[in-house]
Design a protein around this motif. Structure first.
Motif, PDB file in Angstrom:
ATOM      1  N   VAL A  98       7.715  -4.666 -15.240  1.00  0.00           N
ATOM      2  CA  VAL A  98       8.680  -5.269 -16.170  1.00  0.00           C
ATOM      3  C   VAL A  98       9.803  -5.973 -15.412  1.00  0.00           C
ATOM      4  CG1 VAL A  98      10.429  -4.755 -17.914  1.00  0.00           C
ATOM      5  CG2 VAL A  98       8.178  -3.686 -18.061  1.00  0.00           C
ATOM      6  N   ILE A  99      10.320  -5.317 -14.375  1.00  0.00           N
ATOM      7  CA  ILE A  99      11.399  -5.932 -13.581  1.00  0.00           C
ATOM      8  C   ILE A  99      10.901  -7.208 -12.898  1.00  0.00           C
ATOM      9  CG2 ILE A  99      12.907  -5.620 -11.583  1.00  0.00           C
ATOM     10  CD1 ILE A  99      13.081  -2.666 -12.315  1.00  0.00           C
ATOM     11  N   ALA A 100       9.714  -7.127 -12.289  1.00  0.00           N
ATOM     12  CA  ALA A 100       9.163  -8.302 -11.601  1.00  0.00           C
ATOM     13  C   ALA A 100       8.871  -9.429 -12.591  1.00  0.00           C
ATOM     14  CB  ALA A 100       7.887  -7.910 -10.852  1.00  0.00           C
ATOM     15  N   TRP A 101       8.344  -9.082 -13.760  1.00  0.00           N
ATOM     16  CA  TRP A 101       8.059 -10.086 -14.794  1.00  0.00           C
ATOM     17  C   TRP A 101       9.348 -10.752 -15.274  1.00  0.00           C
ATOM     18  CZ3 TRP A 101       9.507  -9.820 -20.058  1.00  0.00           C
ATOM     19  CH2 TRP A 101       8.975 -10.839 -20.863  1.00  0.00           C
ATOM     20  N   ALA A 102      10.416  -9.963 -15.465  1.00  0.00           N
ATOM     21  CA  ALA A 102      11.698 -10.507 -15.912  1.00  0.00           C
ATOM     22  C   ALA A 102      12.302 -11.448 -14.877  1.00  0.00           C
ATOM     23  CB  ALA A 102      12.673  -9.371 -16.211  1.00  0.00           C
ATOM     24  N   MET A 103      11.953 -11.251 -13.603  1.00  0.00           N
ATOM     25  CA  MET A 103      12.470 -12.107 -12.530  1.00  0.00           C
ATOM     26  C   MET A 103      11.545 -13.283 -12.237  1.00  0.00           C
ATOM     27  SD  MET A 103      13.947  -9.181  -9.921  1.00  0.00           S
ATOM     28  CE  MET A 103      14.698 -10.408  -8.831  1.00  0.00           C
ATOM     29  N   GLY A 104      10.514 -13.449 -13.051  1.00  0.00           N
ATOM     30  CA  GLY A 104       9.645 -14.606 -12.924  1.00  0.00           C
ATOM     31  C   GLY A 104       8.528 -14.473 -11.910  1.00  0.00           C
ATOM     32  N   ALA A 105       8.094 -13.252 -11.627  1.00  0.00           N
ATOM     33  CA  ALA A 105       7.028 -13.054 -10.647  1.00  0.00           C
ATOM     34  C   ALA A 105       5.701 -13.596 -11.158  1.00  0.00           C
ATOM     35  CB  ALA A 105       6.885 -11.564 -10.318  1.00  0.00           C
ATOM     36  N   THR A 106       4.861 -14.027 -10.242  1.00  0.00           N
ATOM     37  CA  THR A 106       3.544 -14.552 -10.583  1.00  0.00           C
ATOM     38  C   THR A 106       2.600 -13.403 -10.954  1.00  0.00           C
ATOM     39  OG1 THR A 106       2.759 -14.416  -8.308  1.00  0.00           O
ATOM     40  CG2 THR A 106       3.883 -16.450  -8.979  1.00  0.00           C
ATOM     41  N   PRO A 107       1.499 -13.696 -11.637  1.00  0.00           N
ATOM     42  CA  PRO A 107       0.522 -12.642 -11.951  1.00  0.00           C
ATOM     43  C   PRO A 107       0.013 -11.911 -10.714  1.00  0.00           C
ATOM     44  CG  PRO A 107       0.079 -14.587 -13.263  1.00  0.00           C
ATOM     45  CD  PRO A 107       1.159 -14.961 -12.286  1.00  0.00           C
ATOM     46  N   GLU A 108      -0.124 -12.622  -9.599  1.00  0.00           N
ATOM     47  CA  GLU A 108      -0.584 -11.972  -8.365  1.00  0.00           C
ATOM     48  C   GLU A 108       0.412 -10.927  -7.884  1.00  0.00           C
ATOM     49  OE1 GLU A 108      -2.186 -13.130  -3.884  1.00  0.00           O
ATOM     50  OE2 GLU A 108      -0.866 -14.509  -4.962  1.00  0.00           O
ATOM     51  N   VAL A 109       1.696 -11.250  -7.962  1.00  0.00           N
ATOM     52  CA  VAL A 109       2.731 -10.298  -7.557  1.00  0.00           C
ATOM     53  C   VAL A 109       2.748  -9.106  -8.501  1.00  0.00           C
ATOM     54  CG1 VAL A 109       5.220  -9.959  -7.263  1.00  0.00           C
ATOM     55  CG2 VAL A 109       4.144 -12.069  -6.464  1.00  0.00           C
ATOM     56  N   LEU A 110       2.629  -9.362  -9.790  1.00  0.00           N
ATOM     57  CA  LEU A 110       2.610  -8.271 -10.774  1.00  0.00           C
ATOM     58  C   LEU A 110       1.431  -7.333 -10.515  1.00  0.00           C
ATOM     59  CD1 LEU A 110       3.436 -10.215 -14.076  1.00  0.00           C
ATOM     60  CD2 LEU A 110       5.004  -8.921 -12.615  1.00  0.00           C
ATOM     61  N   ALA A 111       0.273  -7.905 -10.236  1.00  0.00           N
ATOM     62  CA  ALA A 111      -0.915  -7.096  -9.969  1.00  0.00           C
ATOM     63  C   ALA A 111      -0.767  -6.301  -8.680  1.00  0.00           C
ATOM     64  CB  ALA A 111      -2.146  -7.993  -9.890  1.00  0.00           C
ATOM     65  N   SER A 112       0.002  -6.810  -7.750  1.00  0.00           N
ATOM     66  CA  SER A 112       0.195  -6.125  -6.471  1.00  0.00           C
ATOM     67  C   SER A 112       1.194  -4.981  -6.592  1.00  0.00           C
ATOM     68  CB  SER A 112       0.690  -7.123  -5.412  1.00  0.00           C
ATOM     69  OG  SER A 112      -0.188  -8.218  -5.293  1.00  0.00           O
ATOM     70  N   LEU A 113       2.149  -5.090  -7.494  1.00  0.00           N
ATOM     71  CA  LEU A 113       3.188  -4.071  -7.643  1.00  0.00           C
ATOM     72  C   LEU A 113       2.803  -2.971  -8.630  1.00  0.00           C
ATOM     73  CD1 LEU A 113       6.433  -6.267  -7.772  1.00  0.00           C
ATOM     74  CD2 LEU A 113       5.530  -4.962  -5.845  1.00  0.00           C
ATOM     75  N   ALA A 114       1.905  -3.263  -9.538  1.00  0.00           N
ATOM     76  CA  ALA A 114       1.564  -2.303 -10.593  1.00  0.00           C
ATOM     77  C   ALA A 114       1.107  -0.943 -10.054  1.00  0.00           C
ATOM     78  CB  ALA A 114       0.511  -2.895 -11.522  1.00  0.00           C
ATOM     79  N   PRO A 115       0.220  -0.881  -9.033  1.00  0.00           N
ATOM     80  CA  PRO A 115      -0.241   0.424  -8.551  1.00  0.00           C
ATOM     81  C   PRO A 115       0.555   0.948  -7.358  1.00  0.00           C
ATOM     82  CG  PRO A 115      -1.666  -1.275  -7.691  1.00  0.00           C
ATOM     83  CD  PRO A 115      -0.571  -1.967  -8.445  1.00  0.00           C
TER      84      PRO A 115
END
Length: 240
Positions: free
Chosen positions: A123-140
């Motif tokens: 959620v924090i990364a998404w709110a800061m405009g992170a790309t889907p690749e970054v979101l997928a990397s931070l999720a686990p």
């Protein structure tokens, strides 16, 4: 003398043909990090894995070792992550009587805590405009490495970015669990261990074993169950 110097300088190129250079650098950094950790008084904010990682990065940069070549050679060590994780079943078996006594709190706590561990970072990364690749990397990021790597690849994330997230998460979680335990006067080794394993994966589990075998067993349980729960749920939720 000149010939000897040339041989020394060409040694990294010679060793990089096989996995020996990567394995040697990794093991040397590991032992050096543990030695330095003991020498500086075992601070919680600087675990040996961080010291080893910094030393290894410095060695790779100084020797001008190609990272791709190092990564391929280090796969021989990475393969051992799976058996090492499975071996944590031994302390689990030794402490099974304690685990049975607390099955209800574990069942209630784990899904909520494991979900929050992945959701807040995304959620924090998404709110800061992170790309889907970054979101997928931070999720686990709160899952032990062997499982987290598989999840990240399935979601389309970056494994190097994931490893950085794992390192930071493990260090910060271990530090904050210790500080919050002192602040809240929590002395139950079962609770401390479970919290360390659930939030800090392998780094937290290593810290738990420094406390006691009971704490280590519950950390192993927390780390293992978090990995299984996240592997089953995260790919489904992430697509939403």
């Amino acid at each position: 003398m000149t010939e000897l110097a040339e041989r020394v300088l060409s040694l990294p190129d010679t060793l990089s043909v096989g996995p020996m250079l990567a394995i040697g650098l990794t093991l040397s950094a590991f032992f050096a990090g543990n030695w330095l950790f003991a020498r500086i008084g075992r601070p919680l904010w600087m675990p040996p894995v961080v010291l080893s990682a910094v030393m290894l990065a410095a060695a790779i940069a100084i020797l001008s070792v190609d990272y791709v070549s190092y990564q391929e050679g280090a796969l021989w060590i990475t393969v051992l992550l799976g058996p090492a994780t499975v071996a944590l079943g031994i302390p689990l078996y030794q402490q099974i009587h304690h685990i049975r006594a607390m099955w209800l709190p574990i069942v209630v706590t784990l899904p909520l805590a494991a979900t929050l561990a992945g959701v807040y970072a995304v959620v924090i990364a998404w709110a800061m405009g992170a790309t889907p690749e970054v979101l997928a990397s931070l999720a686990p990021k709160s899952v032990t490495a062997p499982i987290a790597i598989g999840i990240t690849k399935q979601l389309g994330g970056s494994v190097p970015l994931l490893m950085g997230g794992l390192l930071i998460t493990g260090v910060v979680a271990t530090l904050f669990v210790d500080l919050l335990a002192k602040w809240a006067s929590i002395e139950d080794e079962r609770i401390l261990g479970f919290a360390l394993g659930l939030n800090g994966h392998a780094i937290g589990t290593a810290r738990a074993f420094e406390i006691s075998h009971t704490a280590g067993a519950f950390a192993s349980l927390g780390m293992g169950l978090t990995g299984v729960f996240t592997a089953l749920i995260l790919p489904l939720v992430f697509r939403l």
